[in-house]
Design a protein around this motif. Structure first.
Motif, PDB file in Angstrom:
ATOM      1  N   UNK A  31      32.078  16.087  51.149  1.00 40.30           N
ATOM      2  CA  UNK A  31      32.132  16.390  49.717  1.00 40.30           C
ATOM      3  C   UNK A  31      33.524  16.313  49.102  1.00 40.30           C
ATOM      4  N   UNK A  32      34.556  16.239  49.917  1.00 41.70           N
ATOM      5  CA  UNK A  32      35.908  16.099  49.390  1.00 41.70           C
ATOM      6  C   UNK A  32      36.256  17.155  48.365  1.00 41.70           C
ATOM      7  N   UNK A  33      36.778  16.725  47.222  1.00 43.40           N
ATOM      8  CA  UNK A  33      37.206  17.658  46.182  1.00 43.40           C
ATOM      9  C   UNK A  33      36.045  18.371  45.499  1.00 43.40           C
ATOM     10  N   UNK A  34      34.820  17.937  45.790  1.00 38.40           N
ATOM     11  CA  UNK A  34      33.660  18.606  45.212  1.00 38.40           C
ATOM     12  C   UNK A  34      33.281  19.882  45.942  1.00 38.40           C
ATOM     13  N   UNK A  35      33.967  20.179  47.046  1.00 37.29           N
ATOM     14  CA  UNK A  35      33.652  21.365  47.844  1.00 37.29           C
ATOM     15  C   UNK A  35      34.428  22.572  47.330  1.00 37.29           C
ATOM     16  N   UNK A  36      33.708  23.669  47.082  1.00 39.12           N
ATOM     17  CA  UNK A  36      34.317  24.940  46.673  1.00 39.12           C
ATOM     18  C   UNK A  36      33.792  26.042  47.581  1.00 39.12           C
ATOM     19  N   UNK A  37      34.404  27.196  47.480  1.00 37.57           N
ATOM     20  CA  UNK A  37      33.933  28.370  48.204  1.00 37.57           C
ATOM     21  C   UNK A  37      33.896  29.537  47.231  1.00 37.57           C
ATOM     22  N   UNK A  38      32.912  30.402  47.381  1.00 40.74           N
ATOM     23  CA  UNK A  38      32.843  31.609  46.557  1.00 40.74           C
ATOM     24  C   UNK A  38      33.220  32.809  47.407  1.00 40.74           C
ATOM     25  N   UNK A  59      41.329  24.497  48.930  1.00 36.68           N
ATOM     26  CA  UNK A  59      39.968  24.566  48.398  1.00 36.68           C
ATOM     27  C   UNK A  59      39.909  25.558  47.239  1.00 36.68           C
ATOM     28  N   UNK A  60      39.168  25.209  46.192  1.00 38.12           N
ATOM     29  CA  UNK A  60      39.001  26.121  45.055  1.00 38.12           C
ATOM     30  C   UNK A  60      38.161  27.320  45.487  1.00 38.12           C
ATOM     31  N   UNK A  61      38.711  28.513  45.291  1.00 40.55           N
ATOM     32  CA  UNK A  61      38.041  29.765  45.665  1.00 40.55           C
ATOM     33  C   UNK A  61      37.565  30.440  44.386  1.00 40.55           C
ATOM     34  N   UNK A  62      36.263  30.493  44.193  1.00 40.79           N
ATOM     35  CA  UNK A  62      35.688  31.082  42.983  1.00 40.79           C
ATOM     36  C   UNK A  62      35.437  32.568  43.190  1.00 40.79           C
ATOM     37  N   UNK A  63      36.029  33.358  42.330  1.00 43.03           N
ATOM     38  CA  UNK A  63      35.799  34.810  42.346  1.00 43.03           C
ATOM     39  C   UNK A  63      35.257  35.217  40.987  1.00 43.03           C
ATOM     40  N   UNK A  86      45.621  31.592  48.593  1.00 40.78           N
ATOM     41  CA  UNK A  86      44.366  31.091  48.043  1.00 40.78           C
ATOM     42  C   UNK A  86      44.569  30.374  46.708  1.00 40.78           C
ATOM     43  N   UNK A  87      43.822  29.295  46.537  1.00 41.62           N
ATOM     44  CA  UNK A  87      43.743  28.588  45.261  1.00 41.62           C
ATOM     45  C   UNK A  87      42.631  29.259  44.451  1.00 41.62           C
ATOM     46  N   UNK A  88      42.947  30.440  43.947  1.00 39.18           N
ATOM     47  CA  UNK A  88      41.934  31.322  43.362  1.00 39.18           C
ATOM     48  C   UNK A  88      41.609  30.949  41.924  1.00 39.18           C
TER      49      UNK A  88
END
Length: 247
Positions: A31-38, A59-63, A86-88
């Motif tokens: 998924x490359x740049x389309x991958x995120x984590x919550x 990786x973009x970390x969604x909070x 983190x890239x929060x």
């Protein structure tokens, strides 16, 4: 990156015996740049954040910050953000807590499932859906485990939830696995772990575990439900509300 057209059956078979690290490596490659984590910065959140950022550091970390988290959660979030670099990406409801309470009351006090669902939609589901859209996410890493809720017992390593591939690297882990990972990597539990909490969310809807609790999620939402809605398929009513930005 466009969402790849995957055969879930083939991917599930491929990942069936893969380690959590191997699942994340596959997801990053696919998924490359389309991958995120919550993350919720909950009791065991350091595990998934460490696993993911060791493989995908930026990786973009969604909070999703509801505005009702304990002070210790905000402090824990700051500690992990600095330690793991983190890239929060912080998302919140368009409604401030004060405005929501003025218009709808303190929905958690009603001891009513519909009131709790409305609260969860405004403070959690809508901001999460907005985050996934704005970050152009095609796949979402989540630290769900089968032993946590009835719904999670039925999950697979990868599922399709709305327009997102949802990937669960530690789905089969138990509490001992969590403890061993945290200990091995000198990572902290949330401070409320020492107070008897096995799950923590908003201050008004979380409590320590009791001897007669059957499940760790009995300690959330006054025992009225086990899921806040983030990890469930959207109902037609919720989808309509999202489309119309109707909070």
């Amino acid at each position: 990156m466009a969402k790849p057209d995957l055969s879930l059956e083939e991917v599930r078979d491929k990942l069936k015996d893969a380690s959590a690290q191997q699942v994340i490596e596959w997801a990053a490659e696919t998924f490359g740049n389309g991958l995120v984590i919550s993350t919720s910065f909950g009791i065991q959140s350091a595990v998934m954040l460490h696993l993911a950022t060791k493989i995908v550091p930026n990786i973009s970390v969604i909070w999703v910050d509801t505005g009702y988290l304990p002070a210790e959660t905000y402090q824990f979030a700051q500690e992990l953000t600095e330690r793991l670099n983190l890239n929060l990406k912080v998302y919140q409801s368009f409604l401030t807590p004060a405005r929501m309470e003025a218009l709808y009351g303190k929905l958690w006090e009603y001891q009513d499932i519909n009131a709790l669902n409305r609260y969860d939609f405004m403070r959690k589901v809508e901001p999460m859906q907005r985050a996934l859209k704005e970050l152009s996410s095609t796949a979402w890493l989540a630290g769900l485990r089968r032993q946590q809720t009835e719904h999670r017992k039925s999950l697979e390593r990868i599922v399709l939830q709305e327009q997102q591939y949802k990937i669960h690297p530690i789905l089969h882990w138990n509490s001992r696995d969590i403890y061993n990972y945290l200990t091995t990597h000198d990572l902290p539990y949330h401070p409320y772990f020492e107070k008897g909490y096995v799950s923590v969310g908003d201050w008004h809807s979380s409590r320590p575990m009791k001897a007669d609790d059957n499940n760790e999620r009995d300690t959330r939402f006054h025992g009225l439900k086990q899921e806040c809605g983030l990890h469930l398929p959207l109902s037609p009513e919720v989808s309509k509300s999202l489309d119309s930005s109707n909070l």
